[in-house]
Design a protein around this motif. Sequence first.
Motif, short mmCIF file in Angstrom:
data_model
loop_
_atom_site.label_atom_id
_atom_site.label_comp_id
_atom_site.label_asym_id
_atom_site.label_seq_id
_atom_site.Cartn_x
_atom_site.Cartn_y
_atom_site.Cartn_z
N HIS A 1 -15.56 -5.62 -9.48
CA HIS A 1 -14.79 -3.79 -9.10
C HIS A 1 -15.98 -4.47 -8.26
N SER B 1 -6.17 -8.13 -6.40
CA SER B 1 -6.48 -6.88 -6.57
C SER B 1 -5.35 -5.91 -6.88
N ALA B 2 -6.35 -4.86 -7.15
CA ALA B 2 -5.54 -3.52 -7.49
C ALA B 2 -6.55 -2.03 -6.83
N GLY B 3 -6.72 -1.40 -6.28
CA GLY B 3 -7.90 -0.85 -6.16
C GLY B 3 -7.26 0.80 -5.06
N GLU C 1 -3.36 0.53 -3.30
CA GLU C 1 -3.11 -1.28 -2.90
C GLU C 1 -2.68 -1.74 -4.25
N GLY C 2 -2.04 -2.92 -3.58
CA GLY C 2 -2.89 -3.97 -4.96
C GLY C 2 -2.12 -5.45 -3.57
N ARG D 1 0.90 -1.11 0.14
CA ARG D 1 -0.18 -0.52 0.09
C ARG D 1 0.78 1.46 -0.09
N THR E 1 -10.89 -6.88 -8.64
CA THR E 1 -10.65 -8.74 -8.27
C THR E 1 -10.81 -8.89 -9.30
N TYR F 1 -12.14 1.22 -3.24
CA TYR F 1 -12.16 0.48 -4.42
C TYR F 1 -11.44 -0.87 -4.88
N ARG F 2 -11.52 -1.84 -5.69
CA ARG F 2 -10.31 -2.94 -5.92
C ARG F 2 -11.20 -3.37 -7.04
#
Length: 209
Positions: free
Chosen positions: A200, A161-163, A136-137, A122, A183, A180-181
């Motif tokens: 989403h 996941s990333a967001g 973050e991921g 993060r 995934t 929000y991520r």
Amino acid sequence: MRSIAHAGILILLVATVATAQSRTWEIDALAGGGPSIVTASLGGVPEGQLLISSFSVTRSFLHWKRFRASYFGEALPLVATRVLKVHPEWIYDRAHTDSMFVLYPIGEGPDLGVGVAPVGLRLSLQLGPGVSAFAEGDAGGVAFARAFPKPAARSLNFLGSAGAGLRIGSRGGRSYIVGYRFTHLSNANTAEENPGFNAHVFYLGITLH
């Protein structure tokens, strides 16, 4: 040369002290969900949903001015979706040749899972008093009760996941998160089918410092 070496050692010591002072532990609790999507590169299934709850432990390893970098590990005690339910049956040929294994669809039902994402990074930026933005991921895996997202897939899936999001407030050792991520879940072609699943995920959370 000695002066350059001494300067390098001094910079390294200052960075080490600053990093050590910045190391703090945080505990996050999150819950959210959202619709599935189909992408050209990652596949997916339409008209699906994914609900996720998680607890994570975060430790910062770098703090420079308003920037902070942290690693985190995440446990997913509940991951929920809906999948096609099937009834398996063998159809035998009387001549004992060409027997078939058939999966009869019998409607949709919930598919619950648990998971862990031990590798997470993060990056945070302090925007103002009590407000910070982050990206973050993380990566890990989820074990569902039934094959996911299709009957010929597999119950065990890899997760990535990333967001991004905002962390708001800092009173009483607590802050609140909205994020929000994107995934992605996949069995990495270890089953007969690997359609992939993308969602989403919009979530709310709380952080304890």
